[in-house]
Enzyme design. Structure first.
Site, PDB file in Angstrom:
ATOM      1  CG  ASN A  16      -0.840  -6.456  -1.876  1.00  0.00           C
ATOM      2  OD1 ASN A  16      -1.435  -6.988  -2.811  1.00  0.00           O
ATOM      3  ND2 ASN A  16      -1.298  -6.463  -0.630  1.00  0.00           N
ATOM      4  CD  GLU A  59      -4.690  -7.627   1.188  1.00  0.00           C
ATOM      5  OE1 GLU A  59      -5.534  -6.931   1.799  1.00  0.00           O
ATOM      6  OE2 GLU A  59      -3.465  -7.426   1.282  1.00  0.00           O
ATOM      7  CG  HIS A 106      -9.839  -5.222   0.554  1.00  0.00           C
ATOM      8  ND1 HIS A 106     -10.152  -6.404   1.188  1.00  0.00           N
ATOM      9  CD2 HIS A 106      -8.501  -5.044   0.706  1.00  0.00           C
ATOM     10  CE1 HIS A 106      -9.046  -6.919   1.723  1.00  0.00           C
ATOM     11  NE2 HIS A 106      -8.032  -6.118   1.443  1.00  0.00           N
ATOM     12  CD  GLU A 165      -2.877  -1.438   2.242  1.00  0.00           C
ATOM     13  OE1 GLU A 165      -2.849  -0.627   3.176  1.00  0.00           O
ATOM     14  OE2 GLU A 165      -3.662  -2.402   2.202  1.00  0.00           O
ATOM     15  CG  ASP A 216     -12.756  -8.447   1.492  1.00  0.00           C
ATOM     16  OD1 ASP A 216     -12.712  -7.372   0.846  1.00  0.00           O
ATOM     17  OD2 ASP A 216     -12.196  -8.586   2.597  1.00  0.00           O
TER      18      ASP A 216
HETATM   19  O1  G3I Z   1      -2.869  -8.392  18.396  1.00  0.00           O
HETATM   20  C1  G3I Z   1      -3.871  -7.592  19.031  1.00  0.00           C
HETATM   21  C2  G3I Z   1      -4.338  -8.259  20.313  1.00  0.00           C
HETATM   22  O2  G3I Z   1      -3.280  -8.346  21.213  1.00  0.00           O
HETATM   23  C3  G3I Z   1      -5.508  -7.437  20.891  1.00  0.00           C
HETATM   24  O3  G3I Z   1      -6.031  -8.108  21.990  1.00  0.00           O
HETATM   25  C4  G3I Z   1      -6.598  -7.242  19.853  1.00  0.00           C
HETATM   26  C5  G3I Z   1      -7.730  -6.365  20.357  1.00  0.00           C
HETATM   27  O4  G3I Z   1      -8.196  -5.490  19.384  1.00  0.00           O
HETATM   28  O5  G3I Z   1      -6.049  -6.629  18.717  1.00  0.00           O
HETATM   29  C6  G3I Z   1      -5.037  -7.408  18.096  1.00  0.00           C
HETATM   30  O6  G3I Z   1      -4.556  -6.730  16.960  1.00  0.00           O
HETATM   31  C7  G3I Z   1      -5.427  -6.751  15.825  1.00  0.00           C
HETATM   32  C8  G3I Z   1      -4.696  -7.418  14.680  1.00  0.00           C
HETATM   33  O7  G3I Z   1      -5.483  -7.363  13.519  1.00  0.00           O
HETATM   34  C9  G3I Z   1      -4.376  -8.885  14.958  1.00  0.00           C
HETATM   35  O8  G3I Z   1      -5.543  -9.596  15.186  1.00  0.00           O
HETATM   36  C10 G3I Z   1      -5.782  -5.322  15.469  1.00  0.00           C
HETATM   37  O9  G3I Z   1      -6.587  -4.752  16.482  1.00  0.00           O
HETATM   38  C11 G3I Z   1      -6.512  -5.286  14.146  1.00  0.00           C
HETATM   39  O10 G3I Z   1      -6.665  -3.936  13.736  1.00  0.00           O
HETATM   40  C12 G3I Z   1      -5.725  -6.032  13.105  1.00  0.00           C
HETATM   41  O11 G3I Z   1      -6.474  -6.004  11.910  1.00  0.00           O
HETATM   42  C13 G3I Z   1      -5.802  -6.427  10.749  1.00  0.00           C
HETATM   43  C14 G3I Z   1      -5.638  -5.279   9.771  1.00  0.00           C
HETATM   44  O12 G3I Z   1      -5.010  -5.743   8.592  1.00  0.00           O
HETATM   45  C15 G3I Z   1      -4.793  -4.150  10.341  1.00  0.00           C
HETATM   46  O13 G3I Z   1      -4.819  -3.083   9.468  1.00  0.00           O
HETATM   47  C16 G3I Z   1      -6.634  -7.512  10.099  1.00  0.00           C
HETATM   48  O14 G3I Z   1      -6.687  -8.653  10.974  1.00  0.00           O
HETATM   49  C17 G3I Z   1      -6.021  -7.910   8.752  1.00  0.00           C
HETATM   50  O15 G3I Z   1      -6.884  -8.802   8.097  1.00  0.00           O
HETATM   51  C18 G3I Z   1      -5.834  -6.650   7.907  1.00  0.00           C
HETATM   52  O16 G3I Z   1      -5.282  -7.013   6.687  1.00  0.00           O
HETATM   53  C19 G3I Z   1      -5.034  -5.929   5.758  1.00  0.00           C
HETATM   54  C20 G3I Z   1      -3.850  -6.320   4.913  1.00  0.00           C
HETATM   55  O17 G3I Z   1      -2.744  -6.637   5.744  1.00  0.00           O
HETATM   56  C21 G3I Z   1      -3.471  -5.222   3.945  1.00  0.00           C
HETATM   57  N1  G3I Z   1      -4.605  -4.835   3.134  1.00  0.00           N
HETATM   58  C22 G3I Z   1      -5.816  -4.501   3.878  1.00  0.00           C
HETATM   59  C23 G3I Z   1      -6.208  -5.642   4.812  1.00  0.00           C
HETATM   60  C24 G3I Z   1      -7.495  -5.316   5.543  1.00  0.00           C
HETATM   61  O18 G3I Z   1      -7.340  -4.239   6.412  1.00  0.00           O
END
Ligand code: G3I
Length: 319
Positions: A172, A238, A208, A131, A240
């Protein structure tokens, strides 16, 4: 489900899914994902990102990422590495200091080369840079471009190539499905990297998307080919296709058509190598947490039951 859909890279297209470590406690989910006659590829949703792999400077933690890499290996699935450098989910130490250009370069090289070396031989393709653009096609600012300018991309790609010469190196991004300022910036970047002799093998088109707002198949193909005519491959990384809840029969029918549109556009382009959905079930989709009131974006529902979108996916791969 059909054995004819999944393809390894020896075939025209793979179908794959993102997955994530917390979900691997769900045995039904894992059993379905591990069917490599259907899922030919997986991507770790979070566990190979900077905050997960180098949470403190010089302290590398690969346990969670290794679980996903081992799953791919034991299932005989292609693994995509995601990602080396991104503005989001950086470790806080990276953004906390005022680095010199030499320090920033060293931090970037050390991170990319350590992570890519660790998984060398196991990864088909890395999203080395994730990104890099704003939606208007300007360079997205965060610590590395602020200090190093756009050359941070070259530094990361060169470090990745040295660390795993066999891995395909991707950049990406999202909102590069059809023609527009962001797609143009990405295509111009590829051309300028190539002119400078910088390694670049592919562009990941995240996809997305929104039900009923997917570009036409012709518009997708035109833009996909604008990438591949540069001499690189592309992948849908990715996918969806979300909707405003609640689901209705009309929305689910439109979503089915939209899935077919995207997958068949990839299939129609010679160097589009595969389609990955960002997980496969709504149970583990990121959408509701980020877009309240939206969701139902994936081919399987919250109960791991197929939806009309699944039939659209199959139609895209097989028709
Ligand atoms: O690890 C912490 C955990 O310790 C805590 O308890 C919990 C409570 O909120 O949060 C956890 O972190 C989360 C992390 O995922 C791991 O699960 C974050 O809050 C959450 O914001 C994060 O979201 C991820 C997101 O990227 C971050 O921007 C999504 O799972 C993931 O699917 C998403 O993937 C991205 C790609 O990498 C890039 N393109 C967009 C795509 C969707 O946003």
């Amino acid at each position: 489900h059909s054995n004819t859909v999944a393809k390894t890279l020896g075939g025209k297209l793979y179908y794959g899914s993102a997955t994530d470590n917390p979900e691997l406690n769900d045995t039904t989910y894992v059993a379905m994902l591990s069917d490599n006659t259907f899922f030919g590829q997986i991507t770790p949703g979070n566990s190979m990102k900077w905050d997960a792999t180098e949470p403190e400077q010089g302290v590398f933690t690969f346990a969670a990422g290794d679980v996903i890499a081992d799953l791919a290996k034991s299932n005989g699935q292609v693994l995509r590495g995601h990602n080396c450098v991104w503005y989001n989910q950086l470790a806080s130490w990276v953004t906390a200091a005022n680095w010199t250009a030499a320090q920033a370069t060293s931090i970037l090289q050390t991170h990319v080369s350590t992570v890519v070396s660790h998984y060398a031989g196991q990864v088909y393709a890395w999203d080395v840079v994730n990104e890099p653009w704003n939606d208007d096609g300007t360079l997205r600012e965060f610590i590395f471009p602020e200090i190093l300018g756009i050359s941070y991309i070259t530094t990361a790609l060169v470090a990745a190539r040295t660390a795993d010469p066999a891995a395909k190196l991707y950049i990406n991004d999202y909102n590069i499905d059809s023609a527009g300022a962001k797609s143009t910036s990405m295509q111009n970047l590829v051309a300028s990297l190539q002119a400078a002799g910088t390694p670049i093998d592919g562009i990941g088109i995240e996809s997305h998307l929104i039900v009923g707002e997917v570009p036409s198949q012709a518009a997708l193909i035109t833009n996909y080919e604008a990438f591949t005519t540069l001499g690189i491959e592309i992948a849908i990384t990715e996918l969806d296709i979300r909707m405003t809840l609640p689901e209705t029969p009309a929305l689910l029918a439109q979503q089915k058509a939209d899935y077919e549109t995207v997958v068949s556009a990839c299939k129609a382009v010679a160097r589009c190598v595969g389609v990955t959905t960002w997980d496969y079930t709504d149970k583990y989709s990121w959408i509701p947490g980020t877009f309240p009131g939206q969701g139902a974006a994936l081919p399987w529902d919250d109960n791991l039951v197929i939806k009309p979108a699944y039939d659209g996916l199959i139609a895209g791969f097989t028709n």
